[in-house]
Scaffold this motif. Structure first.
Motif, PDB file in Angstrom:
ATOM      1  N   GLY A 119       0.788  -1.239   0.000  1.00 12.14           N
ATOM      2  CA  GLY A 119       0.000   0.000   0.000  1.00 12.14           C
ATOM      3  C   GLY A 119       0.813   1.280   0.000  1.00 12.14           C
ATOM      4  O   GLY A 119       0.347   2.311  -0.484  1.00 12.14           O
ATOM      5  N   GLN A 120       2.041   1.252   0.533  1.00 10.17           N
ATOM      6  CA  GLN A 120       2.823   2.491   0.656  1.00 10.17           C
ATOM      7  C   GLN A 120       3.051   3.137  -0.716  1.00 10.17           C
ATOM      8  O   GLN A 120       2.976   4.360  -0.854  1.00 10.17           O
ATOM      9  N   ALA A 121       3.283   2.304  -1.725  1.00  9.70           N
ATOM     10  CA  ALA A 121       3.603   2.822  -3.056  1.00  9.70           C
ATOM     11  C   ALA A 121       2.412   3.505  -3.742  1.00  9.70           C
ATOM     12  O   ALA A 121       2.580   4.161  -4.772  1.00  9.70           O
ATOM     13  N   LEU A 122       1.221   3.361  -3.177  1.00 11.45           N
ATOM     14  CA  LEU A 122       0.033   3.986  -3.776  1.00 11.45           C
ATOM     15  C   LEU A 122      -0.066   5.467  -3.445  1.00 11.45           C
ATOM     16  O   LEU A 122      -0.767   6.220  -4.115  1.00 11.45           O
ATOM     17  N   SER A 123       0.607   5.875  -2.359  1.00 16.11           N
ATOM     18  CA  SER A 123       0.378   7.212  -1.819  1.00 16.11           C
ATOM     19  C   SER A 123       0.794   8.318  -2.788  1.00 16.11           C
ATOM     20  O   SER A 123       0.148   9.355  -2.879  1.00 16.11           O
ATOM     21  N   TYR A 124       1.870   8.102  -3.547  1.00 16.92           N
ATOM     22  CA  TYR A 124       2.447   9.147  -4.407  1.00 16.92           C
ATOM     23  C   TYR A 124       1.448   9.649  -5.456  1.00 16.92           C
ATOM     24  O   TYR A 124       1.131  10.827  -5.525  1.00 16.92           O
ATOM     25  N   LYS A 125       0.989   8.721  -6.281  1.00 17.35           N
ATOM     26  CA  LYS A 125       0.145   9.101  -7.427  1.00 17.35           C
ATOM     27  C   LYS A 125      -1.226   9.577  -6.960  1.00 17.35           C
ATOM     28  O   LYS A 125      -1.781  10.537  -7.515  1.00 17.35           O
ATOM     29  N   ILE A 126      -1.774   8.924  -5.950  1.00 12.62           N
ATOM     30  CA  ILE A 126      -3.101   9.314  -5.450  1.00 12.62           C
ATOM     31  C   ILE A 126      -3.049  10.740  -4.895  1.00 12.62           C
ATOM     32  O   ILE A 126      -3.921  11.569  -5.172  1.00 12.62           O
ATOM     33  N   GLY A 127      -1.989  11.055  -4.149  1.00 13.47           N
ATOM     34  CA  GLY A 127      -1.834  12.405  -3.596  1.00 13.47           C
ATOM     35  C   GLY A 127      -1.579  13.442  -4.683  1.00 13.47           C
ATOM     36  O   GLY A 127      -2.159  14.534  -4.667  1.00 13.47           O
ATOM     37  N   GLN A 128      -0.719  13.098  -5.652  1.00 15.12           N
ATOM     38  CA  GLN A 128      -0.402  14.040  -6.744  1.00 15.12           C
ATOM     39  C   GLN A 128      -1.663  14.388  -7.530  1.00 15.12           C
ATOM     40  O   GLN A 128      -1.918  15.553  -7.842  1.00 15.12           O
ATOM     41  N   LEU A 129      -2.465  13.374  -7.862  1.00 17.23           N
ATOM     42  CA  LEU A 129      -3.678  13.618  -8.656  1.00 17.23           C
ATOM     43  C   LEU A 129      -4.640  14.538  -7.905  1.00 17.23           C
ATOM     44  O   LEU A 129      -5.288  15.394  -8.502  1.00 17.23           O
ATOM     45  N   LYS A 130      -4.720  14.390  -6.577  1.00 16.63           N
ATOM     46  CA  LYS A 130      -5.605  15.243  -5.776  1.00 16.63           C
ATOM     47  C   LYS A 130      -5.105  16.694  -5.779  1.00 16.63           C
ATOM     48  O   LYS A 130      -5.883  17.633  -5.944  1.00 16.63           O
ATOM     49  N   ILE A 131      -3.773  16.900  -5.615  1.00 13.42           N
ATOM     50  CA  ILE A 131      -3.231  18.268  -5.588  1.00 13.42           C
ATOM     51  C   ILE A 131      -3.404  18.947  -6.956  1.00 13.42           C
ATOM     52  O   ILE A 131      -3.790  20.115  -7.044  1.00 13.42           O
TER      53      ILE A 131
END
Length: 558
Positions: free
Chosen positions: A499-511
């Motif tokens: 799950g840790q590797a999911l945080s990058y893209k999900i956060g970037q898309l939101k910003i």
């Protein structure tokens, strides 16, 4: 209440306190694998969950309401985390005490070695390591009985790491660093005693404990390690993965939604890369282009590690004039670029280690360089600097720590989706910052972005869709230029840390989504520097709370 919580928390997590420059418990190493320690954590978070609910949210200021929401979320997630069976897998090849202890003990990390007391504190801490290791072995055995075990491929990587920290000669140990060179602040009269004590600790506590862990894993655990790849293969694994997804993305997105996002992002970024392939006149297909980028000697111009580091240091000077237009507020905390230490370089990614707001320790961008002659410029050196250093992790973390108007649990806390999302978002600012002028640096930036999109596919694929380690390595290598060794290290990192590797893209898309939303809403009143400053002033928070706080800011800009 927030002050009291943070103060008590340091006592419960002394290693975390050391990392944040709170030196009160530098002599302590709790036996964190015991049932008693897990019970103490549960009691702690339950008590504060009850306490925060005694406040009437409606009567709080806007500022305190945001803190209330984050605190409530944090307590609930911590308690849910304690219900997961991860304690039966106490460490891996990328995280856990055996690696972090060596970083602390080398004398170049968070543990201070400035006074005689500092040296004695470390001796006291390291003497507790054998008991920690015995508990870890006992927990691994509990996992073997319950079927909650690590994949065999990861255990095979842990063995040489542990063996490398076993030395017959204490002077050759990573733990000898602090006494190999004393600072002037340690009296000469104390140095012989400390040197003898460190030699003894390495001989009697450190080396035998690493040997014991190694032998247990090799002889007892490896035969019982699982051939499967994903966490869903262990009892309760599906539930554990759903929790990990929620924890790391701070959203309620399902693994399947995230997988679909990954597939569409990989497709979009591949098309951008293909455009550059045409632009530079490369004749083969995209995969042949990847091979060319990975293997052509012109992209590996370095002879020494210092030459690699010099390129990273040069990027900072290049972006400086444009940074001033994009950020009204910059951190006071110092910043350095360093090569990753040899003992952990083989399994390490480039990373940022936070500095301290009092200026006693700079933020450090660590670059692993195993062989400088193989270090490839098309891996996206400019994008990597923006992400790990400035204005990525260094700006976000240093500004947050320096913001004394926030309670400490927000100043020094963090959420992967926000922290990594921000860092990945800053890669998209490269053009505006005067970088990506060369097609190969542009392809490098797309290379690092597609890497984060691929993670959505392979992380969910492995942990909930039956994708094997080998299929994940192939998918990664088919969709970006990367060496096999680097691809293996990446995929095994995701296996170890679901799950840790999911945080990058999900956060970037939101910003990115928020930026577009406010650009549209505010029109000519939108100022990018004001958006960045506000987002960073709020500090890292769960994404839904971040959106609510930024919506409130946008309303004041109208």
């Amino acid at each position: 209440m927030f002050d009291q919580y943070w103060d008590e928390r340091a006592r419960l997590y002394p290693l975390e306190a050391t990392g944040l420059g709170d030196n009160r418990y530098n002599d302590q190493l709790p036996n964190s694998g015991t049932a008693a320690y897990r019970a103490a954590q549960q009691q702690f978070f339950e008590r504060y969950l009850t306490q925060v609910r005694t406040f009437d949210r409606a009567k709080l200021s806007d500022h305190d309401r945001v803190s209330y929401d984050i605190f409530l979320y944090e307590m609930q997630m911590r308690l849910e985390g304690l219900r997961q069976p991860t304690w039966m897998m106490p460490f891996t090849q990328v995280n856990g005490l055996p690696i972090s202890l060596a970083q602390l003990g080398a004398g170049t990390g968070d543990q201070p070695f400035k006074t005689t007391q500092d040296y004695d504190n470390w001796l006291s801490r390291v003497r507790a390591y054998p008991a920690w290791a015995d508990t870890a072995i006992s927990n691994f055995r509990r996992g073997m009985r319950a079927g909650v075990v690590l994949p065999r491929a990861l255990v095979e990587k842990m063995l040489p790491q542990l063996q490398a920290l076993v030395t017959a000669d204490p002077a050759k140990s990573a733990f000898y660093g602090p006494v190999a060179k004393f600072p002037a602040t340690v009296p000469a009269a104390d140095q012989p005693r400390l040197t003898a004590a460190y030699q003894q600790a390495i001989r009697e506590q450190v080396a035998p404990t690493y040997q014991k862990l190694h032998d247990f894993l090799q002889n007892e655990y490896l035969p019982k390690a699982r051939p499967s790849t994903g966490i869903s293969a262990v009892p309760g694994g599906e539930k554990l993965y759903r929790y990990a997804v929620k924890q790391w993305t701070t959203t309620d997105q399902t693994p399947d939604q995230i997988y679909q996002t990954g597939l569409s992002e990989v497709k979009r970024i591949r098309a951008e890369m293909d455009k550059i392939r045409g632009e530079v006149g490369f004749q083969g297909d995209l995969n042949a282009f990847f091979t060319y980028l990975s293997t052509d000697k012109q992209f590996m111009p370095f002879r020494t590690a210092d030459e690699v580091l010099a390129v990273y240091r040069g990027i900072q000077a290049k972006i400086d004039p444009n940074l001033k237009k994009m950020f009204g507020k910059v951190p006071k905390t110092g910043f350095e670029v360093r090569q990753t230490e040899a003992f952990r370089a083989a399994s390490a990614s480039a990373q940022y280690n936070r500095g301290l707001p009092d200026g006693t320790r700079p933020g450090i961008f660590y670059v692993p360089i195993l062989d400088p002659t193989q270090y490839n410029v098309t891996r996206g050196m400019e994008a990597l600097f923006l992400h790990e250093a400035i204005p990525g992790h260094h700006y976000q973390i240093a500004l947050q720590q320096e913001n004394t108007s926030l309670p400490k649990f927000r100043r020094f806390g963090g959420y992967g989706a926000f922290v990594e999302g921000w860092a990945l978002y800053t890669e998209s600012l490269g053009k505006e910052l005067g970088l990506y002028t060369d097609p190969y640096q542009r392809v490098g930036a797309l290379n690092t972005e597609i890497h984060r999109a691929i993670r959505l596919v392979v992380d969910v694929g492995m942990h909930s869709k039956g994708m094997t380690r080998e299929q994940a390595i192939k998918y990664l290598m088919d969709n970006r230029p990367i060496s096999e060794q680097a691809a293996v290290a990446e995929i095994e990192r995701y296996m170890a840390n679901p799950g840790q590797a999911l945080s990058y893209k999900i956060g970037q898309l939101k910003i990115l989504e928020l930026r577009r939303k406010y650009e549209k809403q505010l029109g000519p009143k939108f100022r990018l520097s004001a958006f960045h400053d506000q987002l960073l002033a709020n500090a890292a928070m769960p994404l839904a709370i971040a959106e609510k706080a930024m919506d409130a800011w946008a309303a004041t800009q109208k």
